[in-house]
Write an enzyme that holds these catalytic residues in place. Structure first.
Site, mmCIF file in Angstrom:
data_model
loop_
_atom_site.group_PDB
_atom_site.id
_atom_site.type_symbol
_atom_site.label_atom_id
_atom_site.label_comp_id
_atom_site.label_asym_id
_atom_site.label_seq_id
_atom_site.Cartn_x
_atom_site.Cartn_y
_atom_site.Cartn_z
ATOM 1 N N TYR A 199 2.814 -2.771 -4.064
ATOM 2 C CA TYR A 199 2.147 -1.605 -3.465
ATOM 3 C C TYR A 199 3.097 -0.474 -3.062
ATOM 4 O O TYR A 199 2.773 0.701 -3.283
ATOM 5 C CB TYR A 199 1.290 -2.055 -2.276
ATOM 6 C CG TYR A 199 -0.014 -2.672 -2.716
ATOM 7 C CD1 TYR A 199 -1.159 -1.898 -2.873
ATOM 8 C CD2 TYR A 199 -0.096 -4.023 -3.018
ATOM 9 C CE1 TYR A 199 -2.360 -2.462 -3.289
ATOM 10 C CE2 TYR A 199 -1.289 -4.596 -3.448
ATOM 11 C CZ TYR A 199 -2.411 -3.811 -3.585
ATOM 12 O OH TYR A 199 -3.594 -4.373 -4.030
ATOM 13 N N GLU A 218 -6.989 -9.559 -1.222
ATOM 14 C CA GLU A 218 -6.367 -10.359 -2.284
ATOM 15 C C GLU A 218 -5.722 -11.614 -1.725
ATOM 16 O O GLU A 218 -5.804 -12.694 -2.345
ATOM 17 C CB GLU A 218 -5.350 -9.490 -3.041
ATOM 18 C CG GLU A 218 -6.023 -8.423 -3.890
ATOM 19 C CD GLU A 218 -5.153 -7.208 -4.168
ATOM 20 O OE1 GLU A 218 -3.907 -7.314 -3.991
ATOM 21 O OE2 GLU A 218 -5.701 -6.160 -4.557
#
Length: 407
Positions: free
Chosen positions: A109, A152
């Protein structure tokens, strides 16, 4: 996750404030007009500066622009609904499941965030992408990253702890390789360790990791048979420009080994007493097969509608016809774009249009419809179903590639 500060911008991560939300929403017109240019710049930067993430992206989708358009649409939707994220509906679930199937991890990310912010500044320019705009988008991206990482992580843990579950890649042996049509081949996959398999929901897919000529690549393939305690099945179309599909068809034989990630996906068959209609075009048939098996076990009425270019590329016809002979509640209809002399007869020749659907759907429009196939096919089917009175909320669809708009 804390968003990493970018030295060249000298912006520190902050919480998403009301002012940030106002600024992000003000960028919507810019995203509507130039979002694809921005995401094209972003992907070029990300993939060149961080080659370690290249396996996570399908280069065919990059070349066609589909990936860029999907990201532009996702960023636009997020900006529009920054005040009311619940309005994003199933978009977040779709993204999370795709990420899980490819094993996107928290460390990815910051790489994405850094390249996205730099792309905003470089494409829009400093007069528009001011420090205030970049700060707002840094906070907005941090919020989104937190949401996705948490979701997730929950799924990774759930799949790892479930019976037969695992985390990361697991080695599978190709127990059988079966040619289903001129283009589609099925691979029956059994875990190399001989242990139990994680159950999945009809309509889900698995992530596959392969190394071809020294390059790692990851792809998603629908699970094309109902859940089994000892094997999975995927049915892969050989794509003319598909590096992985050609590798599977040409280089992976029975006894070969493949690495799989756990099943994922939110395009799944829901429990219902309404008649079920499954509509597919081409290789879009694959996830409907597990749905069909499951529905028939529940004695649910099913109309199975499939469109193909011709009989030679129509996979699983004999198997479905066998089910029809054994299950009176199953009705099937086939439409071929062309009828070759060597092909078995279809129920209609030409395109699957509104009139054909009107004849082949159940008399009542209170039905559940699941459809997928090539993008033009899906756009037409969605339009026809609405015109024929099928409630929009009772029609569901999935994309094999990056998600796009069907309107």
């Amino acid at each position: 996750m804390q968003f990493q500060a970018l030295p060249f911008l000298r912006v520190k991560p902050t919480m998403l404030s009301a002012e940030h939300r106002t600024i992000v929403k003000a960028t919507v017109p810019l995203l509507e007009s130039g979002g694809e240019a921005l995401t094209t710049h972003f992907y070029k930067m990300l993939l060149s500066e961080h080659p370690e993430v290249q396996p996570l992206f399908n280069q065919t989708n990059q070349a066609s622009g589909a990936q860029q358009r999907a990201l532009a649409n996702g960023v636009l939707m997020y900006a529009r609904h920054i005040d009311e994220l619940e309005q994003l509906g199933g978009l977040v679930s779709q993204i999370v499941n795709k990420h899980v199937s490819l094993q996107i991890l928290p460390e990815h990310y910051p790489l994405v965030g850094g390249c996205l912010l730099r792309s905003i500044r470089e494409v829009l320019g400093t007069e528009i992408a001011t420090d205030a705009v970049i700060e707002a988008w840094a906070a907005a991206y941090g919020q989104l990253a937190d949401i996705l990482i948490a979701a997730e992580a929950n799924i990774y843990d759930e799949k790892a702890n479930a019976p037969g579950g695992w985390r990361g890649a697991r080695r599978f042996t190709v127990a059988r390789k079966v040619r289903e049509s001129e283009e589609i081949t099925s691979f029956y996959l059994r875990p190399e360790d001989g242990k139990a398999l994680l159950e999945f929901h009809p309509g889900q897919y698995i992530g596959l990791r392969v190394v071809i000529d020294g390059r790692e690549m990851r792809r998603n393939y629908s699970l094309s048979a109902a859940a089994s305690s000892h094997e999975y099945r995927i049915s892969v179309k050989r794509e003319p420009n598909g590096t992985v599909s050609k590798y599977l068809h040409d280089s992976i034989a029975e006894g070969g080994m493949l690495e799989l990630f756990p099943p994922a996906g939110d395009f799944t068959l829901e429990l219902s007493e309404r008649p079920l209609v499954l509509i597919s075009g081409g290789v879009g048939i694959t996830p409907t097969l597990a749905m069909l098996e499951t529905a028939l076990k529940a004695n649910r009425p099913v109309h199975f509608i499939h469109a193909a270019r011709h009989g030679g590329v129509h996979a699983f016809r004999d198997w479905i016809d066998g089910l029809v002979a054994r299950h009176p509640q199953l009705k099937r209809f086939y439409c071929y774009a062309e009828q070759r002399d060597s092909d078995p007869a279809a129920d209609a020749i030409g395109m699957l249009d509104r009139d054909l659907l009107a004849r082949w759907l159940p008399a009542s429009r209170d039905i559940d419809v699941y459809f997928l196939g090539p993008l033009p096919f899906m756009k037409a089917v969605k339009c026809h179903l609405l015109e024929l009175g099928v409630p929009g909320k009772q029609s569901r669809y999935e994309f094999f590639g990056p998600a796009t708009a069907l309107d």
